[in-house]
Design a protein around this motif. Structure first.
Motif, PDB file in Angstrom:
ATOM      1  N   GLN A 484      41.391  35.903  39.984  1.00 31.14           N
ATOM      2  CA  GLN A 484      40.152  36.540  40.458  1.00 31.14           C
ATOM      3  C   GLN A 484      39.054  35.515  40.676  1.00 31.14           C
ATOM      4  O   GLN A 484      38.261  35.621  41.613  1.00 31.14           O
ATOM      5  CB  GLN A 484      39.700  37.595  39.448  1.00 31.14           C
ATOM      6  CG  GLN A 484      38.460  38.367  39.898  1.00 31.14           C
ATOM      7  CD  GLN A 484      38.000  39.363  38.848  1.00 31.14           C
ATOM      8  OE1 GLN A 484      38.344  39.231  37.665  1.00 31.14           O
ATOM      9  NE2 GLN A 484      37.255  40.370  39.267  1.00 31.14           N
ATOM     10  N   TYR A 491      41.558  39.394  45.517  1.00 33.35           N
ATOM     11  CA  TYR A 491      41.660  40.179  44.290  1.00 33.35           C
ATOM     12  C   TYR A 491      40.938  41.514  44.448  1.00 33.35           C
ATOM     13  O   TYR A 491      41.438  42.563  44.033  1.00 33.35           O
ATOM     14  CB  TYR A 491      41.071  39.388  43.131  1.00 33.35           C
ATOM     15  CG  TYR A 491      41.309  40.022  41.778  1.00 33.35           C
ATOM     16  CD1 TYR A 491      42.467  39.747  41.060  1.00 33.35           C
ATOM     17  CD2 TYR A 491      40.374  40.890  41.216  1.00 33.35           C
ATOM     18  CE1 TYR A 491      42.698  40.324  39.824  1.00 33.35           C
ATOM     19  CE2 TYR A 491      40.587  41.469  39.981  1.00 33.35           C
ATOM     20  CZ  TYR A 491      41.743  41.184  39.284  1.00 33.35           C
ATOM     21  OH  TYR A 491      41.972  41.755  38.048  1.00 33.35           O
ATOM     22  N   GLN A 492      39.771  41.473  45.072  1.00 37.04           N
ATOM     23  CA  GLN A 492      39.003  42.700  45.267  1.00 37.04           C
ATOM     24  C   GLN A 492      39.714  43.653  46.224  1.00 37.04           C
ATOM     25  O   GLN A 492      39.647  44.875  46.064  1.00 37.04           O
ATOM     26  CB  GLN A 492      37.613  42.361  45.811  1.00 37.04           C
ATOM     27  CG  GLN A 492      36.700  43.577  45.927  1.00 37.04           C
ATOM     28  CD  GLN A 492      35.332  43.202  46.460  1.00 37.04           C
ATOM     29  OE1 GLN A 492      35.112  42.082  46.878  1.00 37.04           O
ATOM     30  NE2 GLN A 492      34.413  44.151  46.444  1.00 37.04           N
ATOM     31  N   LYS A 493      40.420  43.095  47.200  1.00 35.24           N
ATOM     32  CA  LYS A 493      41.163  43.936  48.144  1.00 35.24           C
ATOM     33  C   LYS A 493      42.316  44.644  47.426  1.00 35.24           C
ATOM     34  O   LYS A 493      42.639  45.799  47.745  1.00 35.24           O
ATOM     35  CB  LYS A 493      41.690  43.068  49.283  1.00 35.24           C
ATOM     36  CG  LYS A 493      42.367  43.856  50.387  1.00 35.24           C
ATOM     37  CD  LYS A 493      42.805  42.949  51.528  1.00 35.24           C
ATOM     38  CE  LYS A 493      43.467  43.751  52.629  1.00 35.24           C
ATOM     39  NZ  LYS A 493      43.903  42.886  53.758  1.00 35.24           N
ATOM     40  N   ARG A 494      42.925  43.971  46.445  1.00 37.88           N
ATOM     41  CA  ARG A 494      44.042  44.567  45.703  1.00 37.88           C
ATOM     42  C   ARG A 494      43.547  45.542  44.642  1.00 37.88           C
ATOM     43  O   ARG A 494      44.162  46.585  44.391  1.00 37.88           O
ATOM     44  CB  ARG A 494      44.851  43.441  45.037  1.00 37.88           C
ATOM     45  CG  ARG A 494      46.031  43.930  44.197  1.00 37.88           C
ATOM     46  CD  ARG A 494      47.032  44.693  45.035  1.00 37.88           C
ATOM     47  NE  ARG A 494      48.198  45.096  44.262  1.00 37.88           N
ATOM     48  CZ  ARG A 494      48.257  46.151  43.465  1.00 37.88           C
ATOM     49  NH1 ARG A 494      47.170  46.950  43.349  1.00 37.88           N
ATOM     50  NH2 ARG A 494      49.359  46.454  42.808  1.00 37.88           N
ATOM     51  N   PRO A 496      40.225  47.400  44.332  1.00 41.08           N
ATOM     52  CA  PRO A 496      38.884  47.707  44.857  1.00 41.08           C
ATOM     53  C   PRO A 496      37.956  48.326  43.811  1.00 41.08           C
ATOM     54  O   PRO A 496      36.734  48.212  43.916  1.00 41.08           O
ATOM     55  CB  PRO A 496      39.171  48.688  46.005  1.00 41.08           C
ATOM     56  CG  PRO A 496      40.499  49.286  45.669  1.00 41.08           C
ATOM     57  CD  PRO A 496      41.260  48.233  44.948  1.00 41.08           C
ATOM     58  N   THR A 497      38.529  49.001  42.806  1.00 37.37           N
ATOM     59  CA  THR A 497      37.694  49.633  41.770  1.00 37.37           C
ATOM     60  C   THR A 497      38.182  49.202  40.397  1.00 37.37           C
ATOM     61  O   THR A 497      39.298  48.698  40.229  1.00 37.37           O
ATOM     62  CB  THR A 497      37.771  51.165  41.877  1.00 37.37           C
ATOM     63  OG1 THR A 497      39.123  51.584  41.639  1.00 37.37           O
ATOM     64  CG2 THR A 497      37.323  51.643  43.249  1.00 37.37           C
ATOM     65  N   SER A 498      37.326  49.407  39.428  1.00 40.48           N
ATOM     66  CA  SER A 498      37.700  49.066  38.058  1.00 40.48           C
ATOM     67  C   SER A 498      38.821  49.981  37.559  1.00 40.48           C
ATOM     68  O   SER A 498      39.623  49.602  36.711  1.00 40.48           O
ATOM     69  CB  SER A 498      36.472  49.162  37.143  1.00 40.48           C
ATOM     70  OG  SER A 498      35.911  50.467  37.217  1.00 40.48           O
ATOM     71  N   SER A 500      41.419  51.068  39.322  1.00 41.48           N
ATOM     72  CA  SER A 500      42.708  50.552  39.792  1.00 41.48           C
ATOM     73  C   SER A 500      43.159  49.355  38.965  1.00 41.48           C
ATOM     74  O   SER A 500      44.347  49.170  38.713  1.00 41.48           O
ATOM     75  CB  SER A 500      42.607  50.169  41.274  1.00 41.48           C
ATOM     76  OG  SER A 500      41.601  49.180  41.459  1.00 41.48           O
ATOM     77  N   GLU A 501      42.193  48.575  38.518  1.00 40.87           N
ATOM     78  CA  GLU A 501      42.530  47.434  37.672  1.00 40.87           C
ATOM     79  C   GLU A 501      42.978  47.903  36.286  1.00 40.87           C
ATOM     80  O   GLU A 501      43.955  47.388  35.718  1.00 40.87           O
ATOM     81  CB  GLU A 501      41.328  46.501  37.554  1.00 40.87           C
ATOM     82  CG  GLU A 501      41.589  45.258  36.712  1.00 40.87           C
ATOM     83  CD  GLU A 501      40.344  44.409  36.552  1.00 40.87           C
ATOM     84  OE1 GLU A 501      40.475  43.229  36.230  1.00 40.87           O
ATOM     85  OE2 GLU A 501      39.230  44.960  36.737  1.00 40.87           O
TER      86      GLU A 501
END
Length: 528
Positions: A484, A491-494, A496-498, A500-501
């Motif tokens: 990241q 990383y943000q594209k994979r 996009p939200t917290s 999804s992480e």
């Protein structure tokens, strides 16, 4: 100028000279200068000219970033000698120019070099009735044979005709009714096929202005294809044409430095510099450059392919052109390129020059003995430096034997044997199978594809980290955090939200949701 290119054709070095001088006159800033209590308008200092021209050459694809400041000064001296510029008093004709504050100006008229109306070789051939129809220049009936010069081209019974015998025998098996393949047919097939491939790779409609078919000597090509060591280096049957033993030992010493197996003599301070000077003196004393005077125009034309998005084209074209060289020249070129390539990459190599690094020294020293015109051309040094730099970086690919040529020749001879192609002297030629090559793209498209390809590879790396089940959770978190940091956009594209992480680890979102903000009550004063 960096966006322009000089197309292939005869006298390309002269056309490059005209392009550089025109760009220099059009773009060099002019202003007022004071010298010896006197003002001069519309002029420039030598130092300003060096700065501007140095930047122009380094950003031009025909010369590249390998151009040195000293080479730029040498070119400006040639400008002064040829009256492209003159000093503030109108003097020119000498090469008295240094990187200083001396004032110069442009003359009223800049003498552009004139181009002859025809290629001298082609004019000579027309006189000799070599070819009356330029559209049929590649027909075998026009590709007359030529006895090679004495360049150490001695064919041994077991090696020199090995390829020819194999091809002839193969086509004669079970072919009672088929045409017999002669030695002359084999030689002309090699000439024909290599010209077709070269024309296709360069993407030109005709090679008429690039190379004379008479310059293609089949015996040289066949020798260079078959008489090689396991490393692809040409082996000469006549050892008298080979490099002297002491030169080979010196080259092996520097190529394998500091593992000097062949040099048992004790070394001393500056020993490697003396060995290098010995090698340089030998190559600089050769009567003609390794690429020969005969092929000067051919290699200069290929220099215009030396751009990032045309790198593959340049490698393939140079690979074919180097096969045309006399075997002794090809062997010397192979050994020299192997040596200087290893030396320039050797971090243990002692400093061989007080002011230049190893790579710059290699290019500066050996450019002239690789490419040079029989009649001195003002851009020879810059063009040769550009070519030697490219050869150093790609010598392993360029100087290897292309196996596809053997297959193409066999197919062509098969056409001839079966009667699809009649006797070369009859002039009825059937087309060869078509060979497909990648479509050339612009520099902008190349950069865009390079970026998209790189991003796809990095994104794939991220997926591998995510899907790696054998990786401990703690280690996976650490790698993702590092990823990241290095590639935030991917990383943000994979993720996009917290959420999804967090779903990856089954945790709560790392970014807390904002708490309910209560409005603070306003307290009124008790005073009335």
């Amino acid at each position: 100028m960096e966006n322009q290119g000089v197309p292939p054709g005869p006298y390309r070095a002269t056309r490059l000279w005209n392009e550089v001088t025109t760009s220099f006159r059009a773009g060099m800033p002019l202003r007022k200068h004071r010298q010896h209590f006197k003002k001069y308008g519309n002029c420039f200092t030598a130092g300003e000219a060096v700065d501007w021209l140095y930047d122009l050459l380094r950003n031009n694809s025909n010369f590249g970033p390998e151009v040195t400041r000293q080479q730029t000064i040498q070119l400006l001296r040639k400008f002064l000698k040829n009256h492209v510029i003159e000093d503030i008093k109108g003097k020119w004709g000498s090469e008295n120019l240094d990187d200083n504050s001396q004032l110069f100006r442009f003359p009223a008229n800049s003498p552009l070099k004139t181009l002859p109306r025809r290629h001298p070789e082609l004019r000579k051939n027309r006189i000799e009735n070599f070819s009356k129809d330029k559209d049929s220049i590649f027909k075998l009936r026009n590709l007359s044979r030529r006895t090679p010069k004495k360049h150490g081209l001695h064919f041994s019974q077991e090696n020199a005709e090995k390829m020819n015998c194999e091809i002839i025998n193969e086509h004669q098996e079970n072919s009672v009714d088929n045409r017999e393949i002669s030695q002359k047919d084999v030689e002309e097939a090699w000439r024909y096929v290599i010209l077709i491939y070269l024309q296709t790779i360069l993407g030109v409609s005709s090679l008429e202005e690039v190379i004379n078919p008479k310059q293609v000597i089949p015996q040289c090509i066949m020798y260079n294809m078959t008489n090689t060591s396991k490393h692809g280096v040409v082996i000469l049957q006549d050892k008298s044409d080979d490099l002297p033993h002491w030169v080979l030992s010196a080259m092996k010493c520097l190529a394998n430095w500091p593992r000097s197996n062949d040099m048992n003599n004790p070394t001393y301070v500056g020993f490697e510099r003396d060995v290098f000077r010995t090698i340089a003196d030998y190559f600089l004393d050769l009567p003609e450059p390794l690429l020969t005077f005969e092929y000067y125009e051919l290699f200069v034309n290929i220099l215009g392919l030396l751009q990032p998005h045309l790198e593959r084209v340049a490698i393939d074209a140079l690979q074919l052109c180097c096969l045309l060289l006399p075997p002794p020249n090809r062997r010397r070129l192979q050994l020299l390129m192997r040596m200087i390539s290893r030396m320039s990459q050797n971090v243990d190599m002692p400093q061989l020059h007080d002011a230049m690094g190893t790579r710059s020294l290699m290019i500066h020293t050996f450019s002239r003995c690789v490419l040079r015109c029989a009649e001195e051309v003002d851009l020879d040094e810059l063009l040769a430096a550009r070519l030697v730099s490219f050869l150093m970086d790609h010598q392993q690919e360029i100087l290897q034997v292309p196996s596809y040529l053997q297959t193409a020749v066999e197919k062509h001879l098969d056409y001839l044997r079966k009667g699809h192609i009649k006797n070369p002297g009859d002039g009825v030629i059937a087309p060869l199978p078509t060979y497909s090559y990648c479509k050339q793209i612009s520099a902008q498209e190349f950069d865009e594809q390079k970026v998209s390809t790189s991003q796809a590879a990095v994104a794939e790396l991220l997926e591998n980290i995510i899907k790696n089940k054998s990786l401990p959770v703690k280690e996976k978190r650490k790698k993702l955090k590092q990823f990241q940091k290095e590639y935030p956009l991917i990383y943000q594209k994979r993720f996009p939200t917290s959420e999804s992480e967090a779903a990856l680890f089954g945790d709560k979102p790392t970014i807390k949701q904002p708490m309910l903000i209560l409005r603070k009550p306003k307290f009124r004063s008790l005073r009335y």
